[in-house]
Scaffold this motif. Sequence first.
Motif, mmCIF file in Angstrom:
data_model
loop_
_atom_site.group_PDB
_atom_site.id
_atom_site.type_symbol
_atom_site.label_atom_id
_atom_site.label_comp_id
_atom_site.label_asym_id
_atom_site.label_seq_id
_atom_site.Cartn_x
_atom_site.Cartn_y
_atom_site.Cartn_z
ATOM 1 N N ALA A 23 1.383 4.951 -13.127
ATOM 2 C CA ALA A 23 1.601 5.485 -11.783
ATOM 3 C C ALA A 23 0.311 6.130 -11.314
ATOM 4 O O ALA A 23 -0.533 6.524 -12.119
ATOM 5 C CB ALA A 23 2.730 6.513 -11.787
ATOM 6 N N ALA A 24 0.145 6.215 -10.009
ATOM 7 C CA ALA A 24 -1.049 6.853 -9.446
ATOM 8 C C ALA A 24 -0.737 7.419 -8.082
ATOM 9 O O ALA A 24 0.079 6.860 -7.332
ATOM 10 C CB ALA A 24 -2.198 5.854 -9.343
ATOM 11 N N LEU A 25 -1.384 8.535 -7.767
ATOM 12 C CA LEU A 25 -1.360 9.104 -6.419
ATOM 13 C C LEU A 25 -2.774 8.964 -5.871
ATOM 14 O O LEU A 25 -3.690 9.656 -6.313
ATOM 15 C CB LEU A 25 -0.945 10.583 -6.445
ATOM 16 N N LEU A 26 -2.952 8.061 -4.925
ATOM 17 C CA LEU A 26 -4.270 7.782 -4.374
ATOM 18 C C LEU A 26 -4.405 8.409 -2.986
ATOM 19 O O LEU A 26 -3.426 8.511 -2.241
ATOM 20 C CB LEU A 26 -4.515 6.276 -4.300
ATOM 21 N N PRO A 27 -5.604 8.828 -2.625
ATOM 22 C CA PRO A 27 -5.799 9.546 -1.359
ATOM 23 C C PRO A 27 -5.852 8.630 -0.153
ATOM 24 O O PRO A 27 -5.915 7.394 -0.279
ATOM 25 C CB PRO A 27 -7.152 10.228 -1.569
ATOM 26 N N ALA A 28 -5.859 9.230 1.011
ATOM 27 C CA ALA A 28 -6.110 8.478 2.244
ATOM 28 C C ALA A 28 -7.450 7.762 2.116
ATOM 29 O O ALA A 28 -8.403 8.280 1.527
ATOM 30 C CB ALA A 28 -6.131 9.433 3.431
ATOM 31 N N GLN B 235 -5.606 -8.789 3.340
ATOM 32 C CA GLN B 235 -4.275 -9.340 3.101
ATOM 33 C C GLN B 235 -3.655 -8.587 1.925
ATOM 34 O O GLN B 235 -4.084 -8.744 0.787
ATOM 35 C CB GLN B 235 -4.377 -10.835 2.827
ATOM 36 N N ARG B 236 -2.622 -7.774 2.200
ATOM 37 C CA ARG B 236 -2.161 -6.788 1.224
ATOM 38 C C ARG B 236 -0.726 -6.987 0.748
ATOM 39 O O ARG B 236 -0.211 -6.155 0.001
ATOM 40 C CB ARG B 236 -2.300 -5.383 1.840
ATOM 41 N N ASP B 237 -0.088 -8.070 1.141
ATOM 42 C CA ASP B 237 1.319 -8.229 0.791
ATOM 43 C C ASP B 237 1.556 -8.233 -0.711
ATOM 44 O O ASP B 237 2.648 -7.878 -1.169
ATOM 45 C CB ASP B 237 1.879 -9.520 1.390
ATOM 46 N N TRP B 238 0.568 -8.621 -1.501
ATOM 47 C CA TRP B 238 0.759 -8.709 -2.947
ATOM 48 C C TRP B 238 0.837 -7.343 -3.620
ATOM 49 O O TRP B 238 1.251 -7.224 -4.760
ATOM 50 C CB TRP B 238 -0.335 -9.568 -3.588
ATOM 51 N N TYR B 239 0.445 -6.277 -2.895
ATOM 52 C CA TYR B 239 0.611 -4.932 -3.463
ATOM 53 C C TYR B 239 1.225 -3.938 -2.487
ATOM 54 O O TYR B 239 1.502 -2.797 -2.870
ATOM 55 C CB TYR B 239 -0.726 -4.385 -3.990
ATOM 56 N N TRP C 275 3.123 2.358 -8.290
ATOM 57 C CA TRP C 275 3.827 2.127 -9.543
ATOM 58 C C TRP C 275 3.579 0.684 -9.978
ATOM 59 O O TRP C 275 3.918 -0.252 -9.269
ATOM 60 C CB TRP C 275 5.323 2.404 -9.400
ATOM 61 N N ASN C 276 2.898 0.538 -11.106
ATOM 62 C CA ASN C 276 2.607 -0.772 -11.682
ATOM 63 C C ASN C 276 1.976 -1.745 -10.685
ATOM 64 O O ASN C 276 2.369 -2.913 -10.589
ATOM 65 C CB ASN C 276 3.877 -1.389 -12.281
ATOM 66 N N GLY C 277 1.005 -1.248 -9.931
ATOM 67 C CA GLY C 277 0.238 -2.134 -9.061
ATOM 68 C C GLY C 277 0.798 -2.352 -7.683
ATOM 69 O O GLY C 277 0.262 -3.165 -6.921
ATOM 70 N N ARG C 278 1.871 -1.641 -7.337
ATOM 71 C CA ARG C 278 2.426 -1.760 -5.991
ATOM 72 C C ARG C 278 2.466 -0.385 -5.335
ATOM 73 O O ARG C 278 2.728 0.624 -5.993
ATOM 74 C CB ARG C 278 3.855 -2.326 -6.018
ATOM 75 N N VAL C 279 2.239 -0.355 -4.031
ATOM 76 C CA VAL C 279 2.450 0.876 -3.265
ATOM 77 C C VAL C 279 3.943 1.027 -3.055
ATOM 78 O O VAL C 279 4.595 0.131 -2.504
ATOM 79 C CB VAL C 279 1.724 0.816 -1.907
#
Length: 395
Positions: free
Chosen positions: A290-295, A305-309, A331-335
């Motif tokens: 898991a990760a909390l990424l900033p703005a 093209q971001r549909d894959w994550y 979580w596991n590579g998805r937002v």
Amino acid sequence: MGEGGRRHIGAAERRDRLALRQRLAGAARAGSPEEVAGSLVALHGTDPAAVHLAVGARLADAAKTVGETERALYDDGSLVRMHGMRHTVFVFPTELTPVVHASTGRTVAARERAKLLKNMAEAGAPDAAWLTEVEESALAALARRGQATAAELARDEPRLKEQFVYAAGKSYEGVHTVSTRLLKVLGVEGKVVRGRPLGSWTSSQFRWAPAPRHPELDPGEAQAELLRRWLTACGPATEDDLRWWTGWRVTEVRRALTAIGAEAVSLDEGTGYVVAGDAGPAAGPAEPWAALLPALDPTAMGWRQRDWYLAPQLRPRLFDRSGNVGPTVWWNGRVVGGWAQRADGEIVWRVLDDAGVGRDAEAAIETEARRLSSWVGTTRITPRFRTPLERELSA
């Protein structure tokens, strides 16, 4: 195999690559800000706090985030904040300065200088020869001082305080100061960079500093090198992704792909590219993460093209109207959601997409929230670009 006999790289494998190469899986975390920036190529620097938050999310020892990032930026000079792709401010490994300048900066710089001279001429301000004198004097003053604010430079070179009317008679008419416009031009020309801020690591008021000395590279060779580095970190990517991230013309992207011998692969979106020899199966992360990424995090903003994550239905809550991403929960590579900091300092988060997100995921996300809170401490963070979910959570 995909279309044309090319190897197909699906969304799950792309997320596995992302976890390791973007330093997000626990076992892949870095030992220093330099390792983080080197792995990602560039950290978005428009929002000063985002640089530290992006580093902290990827450091094995997050407690060192502020001290180590400031050391790299302001003491050792191993990282540099400067204009780069799409006329945006980034933090790069200093060794990339000549590559970024030659591949991207020169074209933007020529346009910005021409625009400044045109605006000054339309306002009846002094000519190019006068501006050159002021520029040389200001750079000499900056060299003497080492670092300085625009106001400090104006004390050494008073002509920097000169003003001129911009777009006279139009609805967006305004008064511009020579220092503001000239320093911006010098920044994209690679002559000055942002130095130490006036306040804390969240401050957006920067001193200016002389840019690191660097050789002048051939633009084509520099574009090939920048593309090679980015594809190594972020590949596979489509041509559309590459055009968006670099801000280059399609002919420049294609020429750089050819120069590095990029290998075509099949993606769910169509044809993608990886660096030569990188089309083979990727090892997945050893454990869920898991990760909390900033703005404005470089992972969340890395591809067009971001549909894959990132599921399309989540975007209205996580992006502002200009396309800037806010703080995201992964979580596991998805937002899967977003996070924010409340006025009392509490880090709060919310999952928006619960597909495949159970108790284990929520426990891992909460662990990351505590990890973030532990090093942010009493510092208050408000993203420069506010998004609907961030506003809601922080209220």
